[in-house]
Design a protein around this motif. Structure first.
Motif, PDB file in Angstrom:
ATOM      1  N   ALA A 111       0.832  -1.200   0.000  1.00  0.00           N
ATOM      2  CA  ALA A 111       0.000   0.000   0.000  1.00  0.00           C
ATOM      3  C   ALA A 111       0.861   1.242   0.000  1.00  0.00           C
ATOM      4  CB  ALA A 111      -0.919   0.009   1.228  1.00  0.00           C
ATOM      5  N   SER A 112       0.420   2.259  -0.731  1.00  0.00           N
ATOM      6  CA  SER A 112       1.172   3.507  -0.792  1.00  0.00           C
ATOM      7  C   SER A 112       1.129   4.230   0.543  1.00  0.00           C
ATOM      8  CB  SER A 112       0.582   4.422  -1.877  1.00  0.00           C
ATOM      9  OG  SER A 112       0.651   3.812  -3.140  1.00  0.00           O
ATOM     10  N   SER A 113       2.233   4.866   0.879  1.00  0.00           N
ATOM     11  CA  SER A 113       2.257   5.696   2.083  1.00  0.00           C
ATOM     12  C   SER A 113       1.694   7.064   1.739  1.00  0.00           C
ATOM     13  CB  SER A 113       3.697   5.847   2.588  1.00  0.00           C
ATOM     14  OG  SER A 113       4.437   6.676   1.715  1.00  0.00           O
ATOM     15  N   PRO A 114       1.269   7.863   2.742  1.00  0.00           N
ATOM     16  CA  PRO A 114       0.762   9.201   2.451  1.00  0.00           C
ATOM     17  C   PRO A 114       1.776  10.044   1.687  1.00  0.00           C
ATOM     18  CG  PRO A 114       0.262   8.589   4.700  1.00  0.00           C
ATOM     19  CD  PRO A 114       1.152   7.524   4.156  1.00  0.00           C
ATOM     20  N   ARG A 115       3.059   9.876   1.947  1.00  0.00           N
ATOM     21  CA  ARG A 115       4.067  10.682   1.276  1.00  0.00           C
ATOM     22  C   ARG A 115       4.124  10.374  -0.221  1.00  0.00           C
ATOM     23  NH1 ARG A 115       8.124  13.525   3.394  1.00  0.00           N
ATOM     24  NH2 ARG A 115       7.871  12.529   5.421  1.00  0.00           N
ATOM     25  N   SER A 144      -4.326   4.490  -4.827  1.00  0.00           N
ATOM     26  CA  SER A 144      -3.910   5.866  -5.099  1.00  0.00           C
ATOM     27  C   SER A 144      -4.874   6.894  -4.525  1.00  0.00           C
ATOM     28  CB  SER A 144      -3.769   6.083  -6.613  1.00  0.00           C
ATOM     29  OG  SER A 144      -5.012   5.903  -7.259  1.00  0.00           O
ATOM     30  N   GLY A 145      -5.976   6.424  -3.950  1.00  0.00           N
ATOM     31  CA  GLY A 145      -6.922   7.338  -3.307  1.00  0.00           C
ATOM     32  C   GLY A 145      -7.890   7.996  -4.261  1.00  0.00           C
ATOM     33  N   ALA A 146      -8.004   7.499  -5.485  1.00  0.00           N
ATOM     34  CA  ALA A 146      -8.933   8.097  -6.442  1.00  0.00           C
ATOM     35  C   ALA A 146     -10.354   7.648  -6.145  1.00  0.00           C
ATOM     36  CB  ALA A 146      -8.556   7.696  -7.869  1.00  0.00           C
TER      37      ALA A 146
END
Length: 317
Positions: free
Chosen positions: A9-13, A77-79
């Protein structure tokens, strides 16, 4: 191509900030898949690559098919993803927050749970929509009446500006074609604004159902935020498009809204407005912008204590 199991999972950064993304991308009659960290849209004309981390909201129109791999990278990616009906009337969305902080949703819940502060936020929203009006001391009913008059005046002014006859707002849920070109354009514009607002609310980790003006619906707060930009962006564009002709008014309105919201940087403004409404006294260091995971435990008297340790020895049985 890596699989879901191999991809962390992608980190917030690593995620693109909501304010730096495209407002929305509309696709129809294509297959949406994934190649590396981009999504692909394949139709009769070929394959188009779209970096997933740059999308605010993906609107999936009629005739689209989306793969599990595409949804996984969009979620990572939060899309936001919105399935849009034939005329863009209905939508369903999902997504993940781009923040690890619960500061905004806690502030939202705190303000919503108190009748006085809930009204304070509602008044602040009206000040954003109609600058220069003094709404201090107005009741909710008075606010609604004033808002109704201003929106009606906006409809009439825009119709007169573009030379269209206007007999009032007519919208039947599920029956897009019942209205004239102006009403259809207003509906299409509103749905675009709802999609943008819903994705922004989700990306910031807010609760979409805790509205300050709207109530009783799972997207009450989304409707609140979308309405902030109704008379400034959605209605004027809708009437401009309707005045050009009734052909394909829905898709032309969507394209015009897309171009306008990107031109004015609406996503960035929407993020700022939500934070200003819910955290008006926030310090200079934005508490929602921290890239690290800070998990605490709630103790007594409003004190939060460190997580990740056992407190059995601190408790006297």
């Amino acid at each position: 191509m890596s699989t879901v199991g191999k991809r962390g999972a992608s980190s917030p950064r690593e995620l693109t900030r909501m304010s730096d993304r495209l407002s929305f991308v509309y696709l129809e009659r294509c297959i949406v898949h994934r190649e590396d960290n981009a999504i692909t849209a394949e139709d009769a004309d070929g394959i188009t690559h779209i970096p997933s981390a740059t999308i605010g909201t993906l609107l999936l129109g009629p005739g689209t098919r989306v793969t599990h791999q595409a949804m996984s990278v969009l979620g990572d990616s939060g899309a936001g993803v919105v399935w849009v009906g034939e005329q863009g009337v209905r939508f369903y969305s999902g997504g993940r927050a781009l923040t690890r902080s619960s500061a905004l949703v806690e502030a939202q819940a705190t303000a919503w749970a108190n009748r006085r502060t809930r009204l304070d936020v509602a008044r602040a929203m009206y000040r954003m929509r109609f600058p220069g009006e003094n709404v201090d001391g107005l009741s909710r009913h008075e606010l609604l009446g004033r808002e109704g008059r201003r929106v009606k005046d906006c409809y009439r002014a825009q119709a007169e500006k573009v030379g269209l006859a206007w007999n009032g707002r007519h919208y039947v849920p599920g029956d897009y074609d019942v209205g004239d070109a102006a009403n259809q354009a207003v509906t299409a514009a509103a749905q675009c604004m709802y999609g943008i607002a819903q994705t922004t609310v989700a990306a910031l980790g807010c609760a979409p159902g805790l509205g300050f003006i709207h109530s009783g619906h799972e997207l009450a707060f989304v409707l609140d935020i979308a309405d902030l930009y109704k008379t400034e962006i959605a209605i004027p564009i809708a009437f401009d498009i309707a005045a050009e002709g009734p052909e394909d008014v829905g898709s032309r309105t969507r394209r015009a809204i897309r171009d306008r919201v990107n031109q004015v940087g609406l996503l960035k403004r929407c993020v700022h407005d939500i934070k200003r409404l819910l955290l008006p006294d926030a310090p200079a260091q934005d508490p929602t912008a921290d890239d690290a995971d800070h998990v605490t435990l709630q103790s007594d008297r409003g004190i939060n204590i460190e997580s990740g340790r056992n407190y059995a020895e601190d408790v006297h049985w």
